[in-house]
Design an enzyme around this catalytic site. Structure first.
Site, short mmCIF file in Angstrom:
data_model
loop_
_atom_site.label_atom_id
_atom_site.label_comp_id
_atom_site.label_asym_id
_atom_site.label_seq_id
_atom_site.Cartn_x
_atom_site.Cartn_y
_atom_site.Cartn_z
NE ARG A 36 -10.26 16.82 -8.27
CZ ARG A 36 -9.37 16.40 -9.14
NH1 ARG A 36 -9.65 16.42 -10.42
NH2 ARG A 36 -8.20 15.97 -8.74
CE LYS A 197 2.20 -0.98 -10.17
NZ LYS A 197 2.19 -0.82 -11.63
N GLY A 351 -5.93 11.02 -4.51
CA GLY A 351 -7.34 10.76 -4.75
C GLY A 351 -7.88 9.58 -3.94
N GLY A 374 -1.88 14.21 -8.83
CA GLY A 374 -0.55 14.40 -9.40
C GLY A 374 0.08 15.73 -9.01
P1 ADP Z 1 -3.46 7.86 -3.74
O1 ADP Z 1 -4.45 8.01 -4.87
O2 ADP Z 1 -4.08 8.20 -2.40
O3 ADP Z 1 -2.17 8.58 -4.01
P2 ADP Z 1 -2.52 5.34 -4.81
O4 ADP Z 1 -3.22 5.63 -6.08
O5 ADP Z 1 -1.05 5.34 -4.81
O6 ADP Z 1 -3.08 6.30 -3.64
O7 ADP Z 1 -2.93 3.90 -4.29
C1 ADP Z 1 -4.24 3.54 -3.98
C2 ADP Z 1 -4.45 2.07 -4.22
O8 ADP Z 1 -3.51 1.31 -3.46
C3 ADP Z 1 -5.82 1.61 -3.78
O9 ADP Z 1 -6.55 1.18 -4.93
C4 ADP Z 1 -5.53 0.45 -2.82
O10 ADP Z 1 -6.39 -0.65 -3.02
C5 ADP Z 1 -4.12 0.08 -3.19
N1 ADP Z 1 -3.43 -0.62 -2.10
C6 ADP Z 1 -3.28 -0.24 -0.82
N2 ADP Z 1 -2.64 -1.18 -0.09
C7 ADP Z 1 -2.39 -2.19 -0.93
C8 ADP Z 1 -1.76 -3.48 -0.78
N3 ADP Z 1 -1.27 -3.89 0.39
N4 ADP Z 1 -1.68 -4.27 -1.88
C9 ADP Z 1 -2.18 -3.86 -3.06
N5 ADP Z 1 -2.76 -2.67 -3.27
C10 ADP Z 1 -2.88 -1.85 -2.21
MG MG Z 2 -4.69 6.97 -6.73
#
Ligand code: ADP
Ligand code: MG
Length: 398
Positions: A36, A197, A351, A374
Site C-alpha cells: 500500500r 460469504k 485483500g 471495501g
Molecule cells: P477478499 O478479501 O478477497 O474479498 P473474502 O474476505 O471474501 O475475500 O474471503 C476470503 C476468505 O474466504 C479466505 O480466508 C478463505 O479461506 C475463505 N474461503 C475461500 N473458500 C472457502 C470455502 N470453500 N470455505 C470456507 N472459506 C473459504
Molecule cells: Mg477479505
C-alpha cells in the site's frame, strides 16, 4: 476524473496528501507488507519532483480515537525513507501547533509523515473543526487513499471541501481500471466471485450481473448456490438465509444473457486445517455428511481456465478456496495462472485475493490489482464513494 495532479501547480506549496498506509503489521510491530505504501510512491515522487512540500496523512489500524503506541505511524516513516531514497521527517501529532510548525518548516521537495489520524475521534466523525485543523497545515489537498474512499472521514471527505482538492495518481488509476469494468469492458466479460460469504458479495453480483457474459462462482459462497440447486454439501459454509437469494440469481441470470457456472467438482476434507493427504476431490453432488467443501475441484478449475483464456475482460473478487492452506489453493493458482497468460484485461479486488496472488507470485500478471477492499466492493456495487464524490464537487477549483 479531470482534477488530477496535472491540474495543480504545487511548486513551493504545502500539499496535504491523504494516503492509505494502513499496512498489515507483524506481531513485533514490523511491517508485514508495504504494497500500500509502494502504491502511493508515484504521487509522492511526482509532487517532490515538482517542488511541492509534501505532508502525508494516514490512518493505521483501529486505535478507536485515542493514541495507541503500537499503531504509531513512526515505523512507516523509516520504511518510506527507504522506499523513496530520501529523508522523511515524522511528526508526533497530526494536527495542532506541533504539526503546524513541522509543516511550516518543510522546504521544497521535502516529505513529512504525520501521526495516525485515528488517534482523534473527530477523524472518523468527520468533524468540521478537525478537518479545518488538517486544512490549516497546507495550501492544497491531494487524495490518493483509494482504499479509504468509501469512508466519509475528515481527512478523506471533510478537508476536500476546504482546500483545493485533487486526485492522486493511485486514485486515478484505481478509478480508471474499475470504471472500465463497469462501463466499457472488452467482451466477453468474465466475473469470478469467491471468498467466504455470499452475503458480503451479493451487492457486487447484483450490479455486475447485467453486464457479465460468464459468472464463475467459487469459494465458500459456492456452497450456498449448490444448496439452492438441491445438492447436499455436508458441513460446508452455507448461509441458509441467503439460499433464496442464490436461487433468485440463478433464475434471473439467463434473461440477462449471463451464464452462471457453479463448480461441478470440489475438493473436500474434514476442515480447513486438513492436509492434502486427508483431502479428496469428488463431484459436487457427492459431498459426505461430515465433509466440507474447501476448494473448487480440478476439473472445474481446468474448464474455468479455458473460459478466462477466451475472455476480453476478467474481474475477480475473492479466492476460490481456503488458499491459506496450500492443500486448498489449487484452483486459485490454476485459474490465476490462466488469467495471467491470457490477453484479457484483468482486474482484481479484495485483500485476501491480493494476498493469494502475492503468495503465488502472480500479481504482476494482472492488469490491475486494486488496493481497495471495501472501497473496491462498494465501487463495483455501483455506489458513489464519498471520498471520490468530494473530489468531483471540487472540479471547478483551479
Ligand atoms: P477478499 O478479501 O478477497 O474479498 P473474502 O474476505 O471474501 O475475500 O474471503 C476470503 C476468505 O474466504 C479466505 O480466508 C478463505 O479461506 C475463505 N474461503 C475461500 N473458500 C472457502 C470455502 N470453500 N470455505 C470456507 N472459506 C473459504
Ligand atoms: Mg477479505
Amino acid at each position: 476524473m479531470k482534477a488530477g495532479l496535472e491540474g495543480l501547480n504545487p511548486e513551493g506549496k504545502r500539499v496535504l496528501v491523504r494516503v492509505d498506509f494502513n499496512v498489515p503489521l507483524l506481531e513485533d510491530g514490523g511491517i508485514r507488507d508495504d504494497s500500500r505504501m509502494r502504491a502511493c510512491l508515484p504521487t509522492i515522487q511526482e509532487l517532490r519532483s515538482r517542488s511541492a512540500r509534501v505532508i502525508l496523512a494516514t490512518h493505521l489500524g483501529r486505535p478507536k480515537g485515542k493514541p495507541v503506541e503500537a499503531l504509531s505511524t513512526r515505523p512507516l516513516a523509516a520504511r518510506l525513507c527507504a522506499l523513496l531514497g530520501t529523508e522523511v521527517s515524522w511528526c508526533p501529532e497530526c494536527v495542532g501547533p506541533v504539526a503546524v510548525a513541522a509543516a511550516g518548516a518543510l522546504r521544497d521537495g521535502e516529505v513529512l509523515l504525520l501521526e495516525n489520524l485515528r488517534f482523534h475521534p473527530e477523524e472518523e466523525a468527520n468533524e468540521l473543526g478537525f478537518a479545518a485543523q488538517l486544512a490549516a497545515l497546507a495550501d492544497l489537498y491531494v487524495n490518493d487513499a483509494f482504499g479509504t474512499a468509501h469512508r466519509a472521514h475528515a481527512s478523506t471527505e471533510g478537508v476536500a471541501h476546504i482546500l483545493p482538492a485533487y486526485a492522486g495518481r493511485l486514485m486515478e488509476r484505481e478509478l480508471a481500471a474499475l470504471s472500465e469494468i463497469l462501463e466499457s469492458p472488452p467482451r466477453p466479460l468474465v466475473a469470478i466471485m469467491g471468498g467466504s460469504k455470499l452475503s458480503t458479495k451479493l451487492g457486487v453480483i447484483d450490479h455486475l450481473l447485467p453486464g457479465v457474459q460468464q459468472l464463475l462462482l467459487g469459494g465458500g459462497m459456492a456452497a450456498t448456490f449448490l444448496v439452492a440447486e438441491g445438492a447436499q454439501v455436508g458441513r460446508s459454509l452455507v448461509e441458509p438465509d441467503f439460499v433464496a437469494r442464490a436461487t433468485e440469481i440463478l433464475d434471473r441470470a439467463p434473461s440477462l444473457g449471463a451464464e452462471v457456472h457453479l463448480p461441478t467438482d470440489v475438493v473436500v476434507a474434514a476442515g480447513p486445517e486438513s492436509t492434502a493427504a486427508e483431502a479428496r476431490s469428488c463431484p459436487a453432488g457427492e459431498v459426505g455428511a461430515e465433509e466440507m467443501i474447501l476448494d473448487v475441484g480440478p476439473a472445474t478449475a481446468r474448464r474455468w481456465s479455458e473460459l478466462v483464456q477466451r475472455a476480453g475482460t476478467v474481474v475477480w473478487n475473492g479466492p476460490l478456496g481456503v488458499y491459506e492452506n496450500p492443500a486448498f489453493a489449487g484452483a486459485t493458482r490454476l485459474v490465476a495462472a490462466a488469467v495471467g497468460e491470457s490477453s484479457a484485461v484483468s482486474v482484481t479486488g479484495g485483500g485476501d485475493l491480493q494476498a493469494a496472488l502475492e503468495s503465488l507470485g502472480l500479481v504482476s500478471k494482472f492488469t490491475h490489482v486494486s488496493t481497495g477492499g471495501g472501497a473496491t466492493l462498494e465501487f463495483l456495487e455501483g455506489r458513489e464513494l464519498p471520498g471520490v464524490a468530494a473530489l468531483r464537487e471540487r472540479l471547478a477549483v483551479p
